[in-house]
Design a protein around this motif. Structure first.
Motif, mmCIF file in Angstrom:
data_model
loop_
_atom_site.group_PDB
_atom_site.id
_atom_site.type_symbol
_atom_site.label_atom_id
_atom_site.label_comp_id
_atom_site.label_asym_id
_atom_site.label_seq_id
_atom_site.Cartn_x
_atom_site.Cartn_y
_atom_site.Cartn_z
ATOM 1 N N GLY A 190 -3.089 6.987 -6.465
ATOM 2 C CA GLY A 190 -2.863 5.463 -5.606
ATOM 3 C C GLY A 190 -1.917 4.615 -6.026
ATOM 4 O O GLY A 190 -2.020 4.870 -7.515
ATOM 5 N N GLY A 191 -1.931 3.204 -5.496
ATOM 6 C CA GLY A 191 -1.512 1.999 -6.311
ATOM 7 C C GLY A 191 -1.561 1.119 -5.266
ATOM 8 O O GLY A 191 -2.191 0.934 -4.438
ATOM 9 N N ALA A 192 -0.785 -0.281 -5.881
ATOM 10 C CA ALA A 192 -0.376 -1.288 -5.094
ATOM 11 C C ALA A 192 0.482 -2.144 -5.769
ATOM 12 O O ALA A 192 0.513 -1.492 -6.793
ATOM 13 C CB ALA A 192 -2.183 -2.072 -5.005
ATOM 14 N N THR A 240 -0.444 -1.186 -9.430
ATOM 15 C CA THR A 240 -1.607 -1.092 -10.212
ATOM 16 C C THR A 240 -0.542 0.484 -10.183
ATOM 17 O O THR A 240 -0.737 1.387 -9.246
ATOM 18 C CB THR A 240 -2.397 -0.694 -10.060
ATOM 19 N N LEU A 241 -1.303 1.918 -11.234
ATOM 20 C CA LEU A 241 -1.464 3.158 -10.059
ATOM 21 C C LEU A 241 -2.149 4.183 -11.029
ATOM 22 O O LEU A 241 -2.329 3.042 -11.757
ATOM 23 C CB LEU A 241 0.300 3.594 -10.707
ATOM 24 N N SER A 242 -2.156 5.407 -10.461
ATOM 25 C CA SER A 242 -3.298 6.243 -11.791
ATOM 26 C C SER A 242 -2.079 6.835 -12.723
ATOM 27 O O SER A 242 -1.450 7.417 -12.268
ATOM 28 C CB SER A 242 -4.159 7.562 -10.153
ATOM 29 N N GLU A 268 -8.306 4.674 1.082
ATOM 30 C CA GLU A 268 -8.547 5.497 -0.125
ATOM 31 C C GLU A 268 -7.612 5.706 -1.146
ATOM 32 O O GLU A 268 -8.658 5.722 -2.516
ATOM 33 C CB GLU A 268 -8.886 6.941 0.370
ATOM 34 N N ARG A 269 -5.909 5.350 -0.630
ATOM 35 C CA ARG A 269 -5.316 5.272 -1.996
ATOM 36 C C ARG A 269 -4.555 4.069 -2.282
ATOM 37 O O ARG A 269 -4.170 3.729 -3.781
ATOM 38 C CB ARG A 269 -4.423 6.226 -0.950
ATOM 39 N N LEU A 270 -5.334 2.562 -1.891
ATOM 40 C CA LEU A 270 -5.001 1.397 -2.513
ATOM 41 C C LEU A 270 -5.804 1.359 -3.436
ATOM 42 O O LEU A 270 -7.682 1.287 -3.116
ATOM 43 C CB LEU A 270 -4.898 0.170 -1.090
ATOM 44 N N LEU A 271 -5.366 1.058 -4.603
ATOM 45 C CA LEU A 271 -6.116 0.652 -5.918
ATOM 46 C C LEU A 271 -6.042 -0.782 -6.006
ATOM 47 O O LEU A 271 -4.704 -0.931 -6.592
ATOM 48 C CB LEU A 271 -5.567 1.825 -7.170
ATOM 49 N N HIS A 313 1.286 -1.346 -0.570
ATOM 50 C CA HIS A 313 0.409 0.281 0.383
ATOM 51 C C HIS A 313 0.917 2.049 -0.435
ATOM 52 O O HIS A 313 1.803 1.246 0.987
ATOM 53 C CB HIS A 313 -0.958 -0.297 1.373
ATOM 54 N N PHE A 314 0.111 2.348 -1.110
ATOM 55 C CA PHE A 314 1.490 3.204 -1.081
ATOM 56 C C PHE A 314 0.452 5.041 -0.788
ATOM 57 O O PHE A 314 -0.454 4.987 -1.177
ATOM 58 C CB PHE A 314 1.648 3.772 -2.469
#
Ligand SMILES: [Zn+2]
Length: 355
Positions: A216-218, A233-235, A183-186, A52-53
């Motif tokens: 966000g991302g994972a 994953t990332l936005s 929220e930020r975990l995509l 998680h980031f």
């Protein structure tokens, strides 16, 4: 399983435990003990622990998340029109340097891009590739990589959970923020990621670019049973989200450990880990034993200062050491890998490019 994969004992044990826990939770009561996890295509029941980031870097928490998107998202899915279906799954090469058997094959798949937005996806994938290759040692090893894009046509633009938790979108990969309530975990539907990635000539590492400006991302970096080593994953439209791919690729390519700890996480008492960038030895012991990064001790380090041994790494506050105060494997305050990690990454590129 990819021939490139080799995990540390600690990591393998962690995955086995997570997989066993996942299986146990679905075993009917009174049933025989669950069979070992097969190295097989993903099933609905599988879960994966993800990294998680936040904008400042990876966080000390790895939730188990389902491989599939939640029902409220999958229920929204409608078939594509025949014209859209024809465009779905188209493959292009963004960077091609050699045969897939002698290259690290990086695959970008877009999510939340409609049929009319595929050009945007291609621009976004190029931008993320540029973010990755701005950083050493990726920068000087682009000749070791092929980069492919796979078009995934979504019915709706944007992804679930953006801007707010209640937003549900019908997208090709089912990406969603607020995964596990964060929220930020995509997260994304890994079964779908798998089927799109399979369109590319080869896939060692997959990057899912979700059409969003929200950070966000994972990182799914302990995957087993998939034909690739890791997924991040990332936005698409947040300036710092490319660092998530930079960090995750380092786990997969360099077999690097995380250099952060969870705080209050106690003392590590296990054996010396296999990971090249963490050690049970402090600097004196490392020098005496000729262990780990002893040849780098005292040298100027691109991540700051000189390479040494700093306590707190591999999720433990005590008992494990990292090479520098900080680095991209610890947080995003410095955008460099330290000397031992660079060396690990360069060795990793060699593994992927051996015929
Ligand atoms: Zn990590």
């Amino acid at each position: 399983m990819s021939p490139h994969r080799r995990k540390s004992a600690a990591t393998a044990a962690g995955s086995a435990l997570a997989a066993a826990a996942a299986l146990l939770s679905f075993a009917p009561s009174g049933a025989a003990a669950p069979a070992p996890v097969p190295d097989s295509p993903p099933s609905a029941e599988r879960t994966h622990d993800v990294e998680h980031f936040t904008p400042s870097g990876p966080r000390g928490y790895r939730p188990d998340v389902p491989a599939r998107a939640p029902k409220r998202i999958s229920d929204r899915h409608r078939p594509l029109s025949p014209a859209e279906a024809k465009a779905d799954g188209a493959v292009s090469s963004l960077h091609r340097t050699g045969s897939t058997t002698e290259r690290l094959d990086l695959v970008f798949v877009g999510d939340g891009y409609t049929a009319d937005q595929q050009e945007d996806f291609h621009k976004d994938a190029e931008a993320k590739w540029a973010d990755v290759t701005a950083i050493e040692p990726y920068k000087s090893h682009t000749d070791k990589m092929n980069v492919w894009t796979v078009d995934a046509v979504s019915n709706e633009s944007g992804v679930s959970g953006d801007p707010t938790q209640d937003v549900v979108k019908d997208t090709a990969l089912g990406s969603y923020f607020w995964c596990d309530g964060m929220e930020r975990l995509l997260c994304a539907d890994l079964n779908k990621v798998n089927s799109y990635a399979a369109q590319a000539p080869a896939a060692d590492i997959v990057v899912v670019v979700s059409n969003s400006g929200k950070y966000g991302g994972a990182g799914y970096n302990r995957l087993t049973g998939y034909p690739f080593d890791g997924v991040s994953t990332l936005s698409s439209d947040h300036a710092d989200s490319g660092l998530i791919a930079v960090h995750e690729m380092a786990h997969s390519i360099g077999r690097l450990a995380d250099e952060y700890d969870y705080g209050q996480s106690g003392e590590y008492t296990g054996p010396e880990p296999e990971d090249v960038n963490i050690s049970t030895y402090d600097a004196d012991e490392m020098a005496q034993n000729g262990a780990k990064w002893h040849t780098w001790l005292g040298k100027d380090d691109p991540a700051g200062g000189t390479t040494g041994a700093f306590e707190g790494a591999g999720y433990y506050e005590k008992g494990l050491y990292r090479p520098t105060e900080t680095s991209l494997m610890r947080d995003f305050s410095v955008r460099e890998f330290n000397n031992p990690s660079r060396e690990g990454l360069i060795d990793g590129f060699e593994r992927y490019t051996q015929p």
